[in-house]
Design a protein around this motif. Structure first.
Motif, short mmCIF file in Angstrom:
data_model
loop_
_atom_site.label_atom_id
_atom_site.label_comp_id
_atom_site.label_asym_id
_atom_site.label_seq_id
_atom_site.Cartn_x
_atom_site.Cartn_y
_atom_site.Cartn_z
N ARG A 265 0.82 -1.21 0.00
CA ARG A 265 0.00 0.00 0.00
C ARG A 265 0.85 1.26 0.00
O ARG A 265 0.32 2.37 0.01
N GLY A 266 2.18 1.09 0.00
CA GLY A 266 3.08 2.24 -0.04
C GLY A 266 3.23 2.97 1.27
O GLY A 266 3.74 4.10 1.31
N LEU A 267 2.84 2.33 2.38
CA LEU A 267 2.93 2.99 3.68
C LEU A 267 4.29 2.82 4.34
O LEU A 267 4.70 3.66 5.15
N VAL A 268 4.98 1.73 4.03
CA VAL A 268 6.33 1.51 4.56
C VAL A 268 7.23 0.98 3.45
O VAL A 268 6.75 0.34 2.50
N ALA A 288 4.78 8.31 4.79
CA ALA A 288 4.02 9.54 4.98
C ALA A 288 3.89 9.97 6.44
O ALA A 288 3.39 11.06 6.71
N HIS A 289 4.32 9.14 7.36
CA HIS A 289 4.12 9.42 8.78
C HIS A 289 5.47 9.74 9.44
O HIS A 289 6.45 9.01 9.23
N ARG A 331 12.00 9.60 9.13
CA ARG A 331 11.11 8.52 8.73
C ARG A 331 11.51 7.12 9.16
O ARG A 331 10.71 6.19 9.02
N VAL A 332 12.73 6.91 9.66
CA VAL A 332 13.14 5.54 10.01
C VAL A 332 12.63 5.15 11.39
O VAL A 332 12.80 5.88 12.37
N LEU A 333 11.99 3.99 11.44
CA LEU A 333 11.44 3.45 12.67
C LEU A 333 11.96 2.03 12.85
O LEU A 333 11.82 1.18 11.97
N THR A 354 0.11 -1.59 11.87
CA THR A 354 -0.95 -1.47 10.87
C THR A 354 -2.07 -0.56 11.36
O THR A 354 -2.58 0.29 10.61
N GLY A 355 -2.44 -0.72 12.63
CA GLY A 355 -3.49 0.12 13.18
C GLY A 355 -3.12 1.59 13.23
O GLY A 355 -3.93 2.46 12.92
#
Length: 358
Positions: A265-268, A288-289, A331-333, A354-355
């Motif tokens: 989904r391109g979130l990570v 994006a987060h 952005r790195v987690l 995910t949530g």
């Protein structure tokens, strides 16, 4: 909290793995009544040299001490410059500053997070005395272009050994390498560090500097010795390194499987695969987060993910062109990863992430 509700324990970001062997090893040292630097340290030095493809090593009190003394033994002094990755632990800068030298920042590559050789070589000057390269999170650093430039290389293996670059093991790629045995590291002794090299004179300089006794006063001699108690634990952990790497790799592969829906989904962006890499951290890039916000939300629901490198931009004049390091800090987690991370814990981490990103 409603009656009957339960609170799940926090899943920690790091968790050292100790077993019966560590208990037996430390008991042996305590019963010997020789807990300071001695035979355990000597044996660890021999075993570490063999594991990293070097002729010898010198154990010291911390990873920072190892880096400071390796730089000193390489010839770094007041007025020197040392090139360091901008996205890296502040201990690198502290080691340079402790010698009166100047750290010079260079950028890292996006999604590798290791030193960008082009950025590093653009910052070389006649005063450059060394370049520090870090196999960050277990990703092999690009050492060959830097070595070809003729500048002494200090290889930082604080994130583990057991990996390789073009067939050469981590720890044998520069004039000297260092590692840390802090409690969160892959090989955890509580505290401790080591310098490895095939240069006998360099190691002699380190061993001389780690012990201030019976020497002229000097700011270099700061009592940097490792104890036999710590060495005994580290030796056990070094002996099970292959198992540790395998267990971490298995959990990294499971993360890749569980997080594929978020990646699709391109979130990570998932960590890059690379020949010779090891898995010290499982660090994803958020598309994006902000990583800081996600880390706070995860902790509130029982998962300790982390921004694994303190944001150096707060403390130094920051070059605008450092795109790779800017992305990394923002952005790195890093997700929990250790040999006894259970399937249930790993499932919970991924469901929580995910949530939060939904």
């Amino acid at each position: 909290m409603t009656a009957g509700a339960t609170t799940l324990a926090i899943i920690p970001h790091s968790r050292p793995y100790f077993g019966r062997e560590e208990i037996e090893a430390t008991t042996r040292v305590i019963q010997s009544r020789h807990v300071a630097q001695g035979i355990e340290v000597e044996q660890l030095e021999n075993e570490w040299a063999a594991a990293t493809g070097n002729r010898g090593s010198a154990c010291v009190g911390s990873g920072l001490a190892a880096l400071r003394l390796a730089l000193h033994a390489t010839g770094v002094k007041a007025g020197s410059e040392v090139i360091v990755p901008a996205y890296s632990c502040t201990a690198l800068l502290n080691a340079v500053l402790a010698l009166g030298a100047a750290p010079v920042l260079a950028d890292v590559k996006v999604d590798r997070w290791t030193l960008d050789p082009e950025s590093a070589l653009r910052r070389r000057t006649p005063r450059t005395a060394a370049i520090i390269v870090v196999h960050l999170f277990g990703m092999p650093a690009e050492v060959a272009p830097l070595r070809a430039a003729g500048v002494p290389i200090i290889e930082d293996c604080a994130h583990g050994i057991g990996g390789s670059v073009a067939g050469t093991p981590f720890g044998a790629l520069g004039g000297a390498s260092i590692a840390s045995f802090y409690a969160t590291k892959m090989i955890a002794g509580g505290e401790g560090g080591v310098v490895a090299s095939s240069d006998e004179n360099l190691l002699k300089t380190v061993k001389n500097a780690r012990n201030p006794a019976d020497q002229k006063p000097s700011s270099i001699f700061l009592n940097d010795k490792l104890t036999d108690l710590e060495a005994a634990i580290i030796r056990v952990q070094l002996g099970r390194l292959r198992w540790t790497l395998s267990e971490r790799a298995a959990r990294a592969a499971r993360y890749a499987e569980l997080l594929t829906p978020l990646a699709s989904r391109g979130l990570v962006i998932l960590p890059a695969e690379q020949d010779g890499r090891i898995w010290y951290r499982y660090a994803v890039r958020l598309s994006a987060h902000p990583a800081a916000n996600v880390a706070r939300e995860l902790y509130a629901i029982g998962v300790h993910a982390d921004q694994p490198v303190w944001d150096l931009r707060q403390a130094v004049e920051w070059p605008r062109e450092f795109r790779g390091s800017d992305v990394a800090f923002d952005r790195v987690l890093s997700l929990p990863l250790y040999p006894d991370l259970s399937p249930a814990e790993q499932q919970r981490v991924c469901e929580a992430l995910t949530g939060v990103l939904r």
